[in-house]
Design a protein around this motif. Structure first.
Motif, PDB file in Angstrom:
ATOM      1  N   ILE A 235     -24.177  24.065  32.293  1.00 45.83           N
ATOM      2  CA  ILE A 235     -25.535  23.549  32.526  1.00 45.83           C
ATOM      3  C   ILE A 235     -25.512  22.436  33.562  1.00 45.83           C
ATOM      4  CG2 ILE A 235     -27.496  22.396  31.433  1.00 45.83           C
ATOM      5  CD1 ILE A 235     -26.656  23.785  28.808  1.00 45.83           C
ATOM      6  N   MET A 236     -24.535  21.537  33.444  1.00 42.81           N
ATOM      7  CA  MET A 236     -24.455  20.395  34.363  1.00 42.81           C
ATOM      8  C   MET A 236     -24.233  20.844  35.804  1.00 42.81           C
ATOM      9  SD  MET A 236     -22.164  18.180  31.716  1.00 42.81           S
ATOM     10  CE  MET A 236     -21.498  16.986  32.885  1.00 42.81           C
ATOM     11  N   ASN A 237     -23.369  21.821  36.005  1.00 47.97           N
ATOM     12  CA  ASN A 237     -23.116  22.307  37.366  1.00 47.97           C
ATOM     13  C   ASN A 237     -24.346  22.991  37.958  1.00 47.97           C
ATOM     14  OD1 ASN A 237     -20.453  21.441  37.757  1.00 47.97           O
ATOM     15  ND2 ASN A 237     -19.618  23.206  36.677  1.00 47.97           N
ATOM     16  N   ALA A 238     -25.082  23.730  37.116  1.00 51.93           N
ATOM     17  CA  ALA A 238     -26.304  24.364  37.600  1.00 51.93           C
ATOM     18  C   ALA A 238     -27.318  23.310  38.035  1.00 51.93           C
ATOM     19  CB  ALA A 238     -26.897  25.259  36.512  1.00 51.93           C
ATOM     20  N   LEU A 239     -27.463  22.249  37.237  1.00 55.73           N
ATOM     21  CA  LEU A 239     -28.391  21.171  37.580  1.00 55.73           C
ATOM     22  C   LEU A 239     -27.960  20.464  38.854  1.00 55.73           C
ATOM     23  CD1 LEU A 239     -28.897  19.651  34.014  1.00 55.73           C
ATOM     24  CD2 LEU A 239     -30.650  20.816  35.364  1.00 55.73           C
ATOM     25  N   GLN A 240     -26.671  20.162  38.944  1.00 54.78           N
ATOM     26  CA  GLN A 240     -26.181  19.402  40.090  1.00 54.78           C
ATOM     27  C   GLN A 240     -26.239  20.202  41.383  1.00 54.78           C
ATOM     28  OE1 GLN A 240     -21.941  18.606  40.386  1.00 54.78           O
ATOM     29  NE2 GLN A 240     -22.374  16.518  41.050  1.00 54.78           N
ATOM     30  N   MET A 241     -25.788  21.453  41.344  1.00 56.24           N
ATOM     31  CA  MET A 241     -25.751  22.246  42.569  1.00 56.24           C
ATOM     32  C   MET A 241     -27.154  22.550  43.084  1.00 56.24           C
ATOM     33  SD  MET A 241     -22.611  22.539  43.367  1.00 56.24           S
ATOM     34  CE  MET A 241     -22.529  23.891  44.533  1.00 56.24           C
ATOM     35  N   GLY A 242     -28.090  22.756  42.155  1.00 58.14           N
ATOM     36  CA  GLY A 242     -29.449  23.027  42.586  1.00 58.14           C
ATOM     37  C   GLY A 242     -30.127  21.815  43.197  1.00 58.14           C
ATOM     38  N   THR A 243     -30.049  20.677  42.515  1.00 55.95           N
ATOM     39  CA  THR A 243     -30.784  19.500  42.969  1.00 55.95           C
ATOM     40  C   THR A 243     -30.039  18.696  44.020  1.00 55.95           C
ATOM     41  OG1 THR A 243     -29.884  18.226  41.099  1.00 55.95           O
ATOM     42  CG2 THR A 243     -32.033  19.268  40.793  1.00 55.95           C
ATOM     43  N   TRP A 244     -28.707  18.727  44.001  1.00 58.31           N
ATOM     44  CA  TRP A 244     -27.936  17.945  44.970  1.00 58.31           C
ATOM     45  C   TRP A 244     -27.593  18.772  46.203  1.00 58.31           C
ATOM     46  CZ3 TRP A 244     -27.068  13.141  46.172  1.00 58.31           C
ATOM     47  CH2 TRP A 244     -25.994  12.802  47.000  1.00 58.31           C
ATOM     48  N   GLN A 245     -27.020  19.946  46.013  1.00 55.21           N
ATOM     49  CA  GLN A 245     -26.574  20.754  47.139  1.00 55.21           C
ATOM     50  C   GLN A 245     -27.731  21.414  47.890  1.00 55.21           C
ATOM     51  OE1 GLN A 245     -23.340  19.513  47.331  1.00 55.21           O
ATOM     52  NE2 GLN A 245     -22.733  21.585  47.871  1.00 55.21           N
ATOM     53  N   VAL A 246     -28.781  21.799  47.159  1.00 57.63           N
ATOM     54  CA  VAL A 246     -29.904  22.507  47.794  1.00 57.63           C
ATOM     55  C   VAL A 246     -31.027  21.541  48.171  1.00 57.63           C
ATOM     56  CG1 VAL A 246     -31.660  24.294  47.495  1.00 57.63           C
ATOM     57  CG2 VAL A 246     -29.364  24.643  46.568  1.00 57.63           C
ATOM     58  N   LEU A 247     -31.509  20.763  47.204  1.00 60.99           N
ATOM     59  CA  LEU A 247     -32.644  19.875  47.476  1.00 60.99           C
ATOM     60  C   LEU A 247     -32.227  18.591  48.187  1.00 60.99           C
ATOM     61  CD1 LEU A 247     -34.695  20.180  44.154  1.00 60.99           C
ATOM     62  CD2 LEU A 247     -34.935  21.480  46.272  1.00 60.99           C
ATOM     63  N   GLY A 248     -30.982  18.156  47.987  1.00 61.15           N
ATOM     64  CA  GLY A 248     -30.521  16.918  48.610  1.00 61.15           C
ATOM     65  C   GLY A 248     -30.648  16.932  50.123  1.00 61.15           C
ATOM     66  N   PRO A 249     -30.111  17.942  50.824  1.00 59.15           N
ATOM     67  CA  PRO A 249     -30.261  17.969  52.279  1.00 59.15           C
ATOM     68  C   PRO A 249     -31.712  18.050  52.745  1.00 59.15           C
ATOM     69  CG  PRO A 249     -28.501  19.445  51.579  1.00 59.15           C
ATOM     70  CD  PRO A 249     -29.210  18.998  50.331  1.00 59.15           C
ATOM     71  N   ILE A 250     -32.558  18.706  51.956  1.00 61.22           N
ATOM     72  CA  ILE A 250     -33.981  18.782  52.317  1.00 61.22           C
ATOM     73  C   ILE A 250     -34.602  17.397  52.277  1.00 61.22           C
ATOM     74  CG2 ILE A 250     -36.229  19.682  51.598  1.00 61.22           C
ATOM     75  CD1 ILE A 250     -34.770  22.148  50.542  1.00 61.22           C
ATOM     76  N   TYR A 251     -34.271  16.640  51.231  1.00 58.70           N
ATOM     77  CA  TYR A 251     -34.780  15.259  51.137  1.00 58.70           C
ATOM     78  C   TYR A 251     -34.220  14.416  52.283  1.00 58.70           C
ATOM     79  CZ  TYR A 251     -35.469  10.529  49.346  1.00 58.70           C
ATOM     80  OH  TYR A 251     -35.820   9.213  49.203  1.00 58.70           O
ATOM     81  N   ALA A 252     -32.917  14.583  52.565  1.00 66.00           N
ATOM     82  CA  ALA A 252     -32.293  13.791  53.625  1.00 66.00           C
ATOM     83  C   ALA A 252     -32.923  14.085  54.981  1.00 66.00           C
ATOM     84  CB  ALA A 252     -30.794  14.073  53.665  1.00 66.00           C
TER      85      ALA A 252
END
Length: 409
Positions: A235-252
């Motif tokens: 569960i933690m990896n799914a949360l992290q990869m989705g919000t950090w790896q995918v949404l993080g660059p979009i926010y940046a």
């Protein structure tokens, strides 16, 4: 004086043993080589026609066979010599990376890279469980934690230096040469692994591979302190990869830009390195409790993005997250390696990897639709809180909360 003491401790630790020293040097070379490849390969592929779509196919082509063959790889690593399996895997990776470099340098059809990525995925499925399972065969039980800390420290440094070096190759002589160096690092790593000599496993080779996999599954599911943590990490990896790896660059992209995002990734790698040094010096009484409490820190960067805070806050949070990730990984690997029998260890590691990563595609797929529906900031905030709660939930189990280090350590 303390610096001399640290050097003496290092010399008397895992690196004082020839098998681990050869393995460590080989692993260090391959990590630094591989850290340059993603950015070099990405820019090379993106310059071609249909580059973004093709890059996605290449990444999927490596991930899918890795997932499909992971349990087979763990079973093979438990039946045969792990040092020879790693050596052969490094030679195969060197050949495939050399072929990818040839495709890039000769401006050939990049679609060929898809086939080579499949080869890499299969090789990783066999070498990954072997690498996680070989450490107890290279050092004594009391040295396992420090051996894992050393390996993690090198990984942290590679993640800091590798992307920078890869970017320099891309902007100067071409990313293809970075992939050439990666191929060379695998060949050299295979040479170092040839100096590691472990005894052959005394096991029956007559059971079909399906039976061997099932035996590993039975051990995994009956180990009541392993599968709850694997489930939590899924569960933690799914949360992290989705919000950090995918949404993080979009926010940046809309705020502090690609440079700031690159600095954030480097700060996380620095945290991994510092966490490894911390684990080298510290003795932990309750490894699983400490591991999951440290893992909970990894939710902080998501919460910082959720609050829309400045880059300075993000850099501080990713430094702490990298530190927590390193502490958690060292303690988890050490606990598994100290408590599980060597003849089943790689299969346990394979089931752990499969379970921990199986929901990542789901997280990556639903991240953007969720952000479009509820907004990026609320999704990041909820994911960060959920990440922390998931990390701490297994501590409700007394067996996990109260588990101590191995009696032999």
């Amino acid at each position: 004086m303390r610096g001399n003491e640290n050097v003496w401790t290092l010399a008397k630790g895992p690196l004082s043993r020839d098998p681990f020293r050869w393995f460590f040097m080989g692993r260090m070379l391959s990590l630094f080589g591989s850290a340059m490849t993603p950015i070099a390969l990405a820019f090379a592929v993106l310059q071609s026609r249909h580059g973004p779509q093709l890059l996605g196919y290449i990444l999927a082509a490596q991930l899918l066979p890795h997932t499909l063959f992971l349990l087979v790889g763990g079973s093979v690593a438990d039946r045969y010599r792990r040092d020879r399996l790693i050596m052969l895997g490094n030679m195969g990776a060197g050949l495939s990376q050399a072929a990818i470099a040839a495709v890039v340098l000769t401006d050939s059809d990049p679609a060929w890279i898809i086939l080579l990525a499949i080869v890499n995925g299969v090789l990783e499925a066999f070498t990954g469980p072997a690498m996680r399972g070989i450490v107890p065969e290279l050092v004594d039980v009391p040295e396992i934690k420090n051996a894992n800390a050393l390996l993690n420290a090198v990984r942290g440094v590679a993640r800091m230096v590798g992307p920078i070096a890869g970017g320099m190759f891309v902007s100067t002589i071409g990313g293809g040469w970075a992939i050439v160096i990666d191929a060379s690092s695998f060949f050299l790593s295979a040479v170092f692994m040839s100096r590691v000599h472990l005894p052959s496993h005394v096991v029956s080779h007559h059971d079909p591979i399906a039976i061997v996999v099932r035996q590993g599954w039975d051990t995994f599911r009956h180990s009541e302190w392993i599968w709850p943590l694997t489930g939590a990490w899924s569960i933690m990896n799914a949360l992290q990869m989705g919000t950090w790896q995918v949404l993080g660059p979009i926010y940046a992209k809309d705020t502090f830009g690609a440079t700031g995002w690159g600095v954030a990734l480097s700060m996380r790698a620095l945290g991994v390195f510092l966490g490894s040094l911390f684990m080298w010096r510290l003795r932990i009484s309750y490894p699983l409790r400490t591991a999951m409490m440290a893992a909970a820190i990894m939710g902080l960067p998501m919460m910082v993005l959720g609050q829309g805070l400045s880059l300075s806050y993000l850099l501080g949070s990713v430094l702490m997250a990298g530190f927590g990730a390193s502490v958690s990984e060292v303690l988890w690997n050490t606990t598994l390696q100290q408590r599980m029998p060597s003849e089943v260890l790689s299969r346990i590691m394979a089931f752990d990897d499969l379970g921990a990563y199986m929901l990542i595609p789901v997280g990556e797929i639903v991240a953007i639709p969720c952000a479009n529906r509820w907004g990026l900031h609320p999704v990041e905030m909820v994911a960060g809180v959920a990440f922390m709660m998931t990390a701490l939930t297994p501590l409700c189990l007394r067996q996990i909360r109260r588990m101590t280090v191995s009696a032999e350590s």
